[in-house]
Write a protein that holds these residues in place. Sequence first.
Motif, mmCIF file in Angstrom:
data_model
loop_
_atom_site.group_PDB
_atom_site.id
_atom_site.type_symbol
_atom_site.label_atom_id
_atom_site.label_comp_id
_atom_site.label_asym_id
_atom_site.label_seq_id
_atom_site.Cartn_x
_atom_site.Cartn_y
_atom_site.Cartn_z
ATOM 1 N N THR A 1 -9.097 3.505 -0.232
ATOM 2 C CA THR A 1 -8.761 4.450 0.828
ATOM 3 C C THR A 1 -10.010 5.219 1.253
ATOM 4 O O THR A 1 -10.889 5.500 0.428
ATOM 5 C CB THR A 1 -7.679 5.461 0.375
ATOM 6 N N LYS A 2 -10.057 5.525 2.529
ATOM 7 C CA LYS A 2 -11.114 6.367 3.097
ATOM 8 C C LYS A 2 -10.411 7.263 4.104
ATOM 9 O O LYS A 2 -10.008 6.795 5.166
ATOM 10 C CB LYS A 2 -12.201 5.532 3.770
ATOM 11 N N GLY A 3 -10.233 8.520 3.734
ATOM 12 C CA GLY A 3 -9.464 9.417 4.592
ATOM 13 C C GLY A 3 -8.038 8.894 4.710
ATOM 14 O O GLY A 3 -7.437 8.499 3.714
ATOM 15 N N PRO A 4 -7.501 8.811 5.934
ATOM 16 C CA PRO A 4 -6.115 8.335 6.099
ATOM 17 C C PRO A 4 -5.995 6.803 6.164
ATOM 18 O O PRO A 4 -4.903 6.274 6.307
ATOM 19 C CB PRO A 4 -5.684 8.966 7.418
ATOM 20 N N GLN A 5 -7.112 6.070 6.081
ATOM 21 C CA GLN A 5 -7.078 4.622 6.173
ATOM 22 C C GLN A 5 -7.194 3.962 4.806
ATOM 23 O O GLN A 5 -7.781 4.519 3.886
ATOM 24 C CB GLN A 5 -8.210 4.114 7.074
ATOM 25 N N ALA A 6 -6.617 2.748 4.701
ATOM 26 C CA ALA A 6 -6.668 2.019 3.434
ATOM 27 C C ALA A 6 -6.618 0.517 3.683
ATOM 28 O O ALA A 6 -6.122 0.059 4.723
ATOM 29 C CB ALA A 6 -5.498 2.433 2.545
ATOM 30 N N ASN A 7 -7.137 -0.228 2.713
ATOM 31 C CA ASN A 7 -7.096 -1.688 2.714
ATOM 32 C C ASN A 7 -6.787 -2.165 1.304
ATOM 33 O O ASN A 7 -7.184 -1.523 0.326
ATOM 34 C CB ASN A 7 -8.448 -2.279 3.134
ATOM 35 N N LEU A 8 -6.106 -3.303 1.210
ATOM 36 C CA LEU A 8 -5.821 -3.936 -0.074
ATOM 37 C C LEU A 8 -6.561 -5.261 -0.125
ATOM 38 O O LEU A 8 -6.382 -6.115 0.758
ATOM 39 C CB LEU A 8 -4.318 -4.176 -0.252
ATOM 40 N N TYR A 9 -7.403 -5.434 -1.142
ATOM 41 C CA TYR A 9 -8.212 -6.639 -1.293
ATOM 42 C C TYR A 9 -7.781 -7.429 -2.516
ATOM 43 O O TYR A 9 -7.397 -6.853 -3.533
ATOM 44 C CB TYR A 9 -9.691 -6.270 -1.464
ATOM 45 N N ASP A 10 -7.909 -8.751 -2.415
ATOM 46 C CA ASP A 10 -7.719 -9.647 -3.554
ATOM 47 C C ASP A 10 -9.111 -10.079 -3.983
ATOM 48 O O ASP A 10 -9.790 -10.824 -3.267
ATOM 49 C CB ASP A 10 -6.875 -10.855 -3.152
ATOM 50 N N GLU A 11 -9.561 -9.594 -5.127
ATOM 51 C CA GLU A 11 -10.926 -9.864 -5.582
ATOM 52 C C GLU A 11 -11.135 -11.318 -5.998
ATOM 53 O O GLU A 11 -12.277 -11.748 -6.173
ATOM 54 C CB GLU A 11 -11.303 -8.922 -6.726
ATOM 55 N N GLY B 1 -14.838 7.258 -0.263
ATOM 56 C CA GLY B 1 -13.393 7.109 -0.356
ATOM 57 C C GLY B 1 -12.946 7.072 -1.798
ATOM 58 O O GLY B 1 -13.650 7.501 -2.703
ATOM 59 N N ALA B 2 -11.743 6.559 -1.993
ATOM 60 C CA ALA B 2 -11.173 6.417 -3.338
ATOM 61 C C ALA B 2 -10.819 4.952 -3.543
ATOM 62 O O ALA B 2 -10.126 4.353 -2.730
ATOM 63 C CB ALA B 2 -9.938 7.302 -3.487
ATOM 64 N N ARG B 3 -11.299 4.394 -4.626
ATOM 65 C CA ARG B 3 -11.067 2.970 -4.928
ATOM 66 C C ARG B 3 -10.242 2.898 -6.198
ATOM 67 O O ARG B 3 -10.575 3.510 -7.218
ATOM 68 C CB ARG B 3 -12.391 2.238 -5.104
ATOM 69 N N TYR B 4 -9.139 2.120 -6.133
ATOM 70 C CA TYR B 4 -8.233 1.935 -7.263
ATOM 71 C C TYR B 4 -8.149 0.443 -7.552
ATOM 72 O O TYR B 4 -8.110 -0.371 -6.627
ATOM 73 C CB TYR B 4 -6.824 2.440 -6.911
ATOM 74 N N VAL B 5 -8.113 0.062 -8.832
ATOM 75 C CA VAL B 5 -8.032 -1.350 -9.192
ATOM 76 C C VAL B 5 -6.884 -1.605 -10.160
ATOM 77 O O VAL B 5 -6.561 -0.757 -11.002
ATOM 78 C CB VAL B 5 -9.354 -1.869 -9.808
ATOM 79 N N ALA B 6 -6.281 -2.780 -10.013
ATOM 80 C CA ALA B 6 -5.246 -3.275 -10.923
ATOM 81 C C ALA B 6 -5.262 -4.790 -10.838
ATOM 82 O O ALA B 6 -5.282 -5.363 -9.741
ATOM 83 C CB ALA B 6 -3.865 -2.757 -10.530
ATOM 84 N N ASP B 7 -5.268 -5.427 -12.001
ATOM 85 C CA ASP B 7 -5.285 -6.885 -12.048
ATOM 86 C C ASP B 7 -6.440 -7.371 -11.170
ATOM 87 O O ASP B 7 -7.567 -6.940 -11.353
ATOM 88 C CB ASP B 7 -3.919 -7.434 -11.626
ATOM 89 N N GLN B 8 -6.180 -8.210 -10.201
ATOM 90 C CA GLN B 8 -7.234 -8.752 -9.343
ATOM 91 C C GLN B 8 -7.337 -8.019 -8.008
ATOM 92 O O GLN B 8 -8.071 -8.441 -7.124
ATOM 93 C CB GLN B 8 -6.960 -10.236 -9.076
ATOM 94 N N TYR B 9 -6.652 -6.902 -7.870
ATOM 95 C CA TYR B 9 -6.544 -6.220 -6.587
ATOM 96 C C TYR B 9 -7.316 -4.907 -6.554
ATOM 97 O O TYR B 9 -7.457 -4.220 -7.558
ATOM 98 C CB TYR B 9 -5.077 -5.942 -6.258
#
Length: 121
Positions: A93-103, A81-89
């Motif tokens: 995304t993997k195909g049409p699905q995505a999740n937002l994590y707080d690291e 998939g594609a992983r994007y980071v900003a600040d602590q987040y």
Amino acid sequence: MNRLFALSIAGMAAQFAQSALAMPLTVPQIQTASTETTRYDCKDGKTVSVQYTNTRNRQSFAALTVDGRKLLFVNVIAGSGARYVADQYTWWTKGPQANLYDEMAAKDSPPLLADCQARQK
């Protein structure tokens, strides 16, 4: 008189700061190749809009709002998939699905936004 002058300067500084925050980010050395906005519907009923930008030097960015803050996420290496980071987040995304994590959350914490599905265009 000095107090009035100080209040006037403070007011002008606040106006300048507000207008500066509204200005778009421009980096002349990095040229945009394409931009696309995708809307996601998440499991909890929330909707998130993400603007993806690809550059001519093959960098990728995702802009989205988290907890009322507009953040610019930078693409980093991912196993799939594609992983994007900003600040602590992390926006992953993997195909049409995505999740937002707080690291910064506990290791077993669920994503802030889970099972988000891209809307069909």
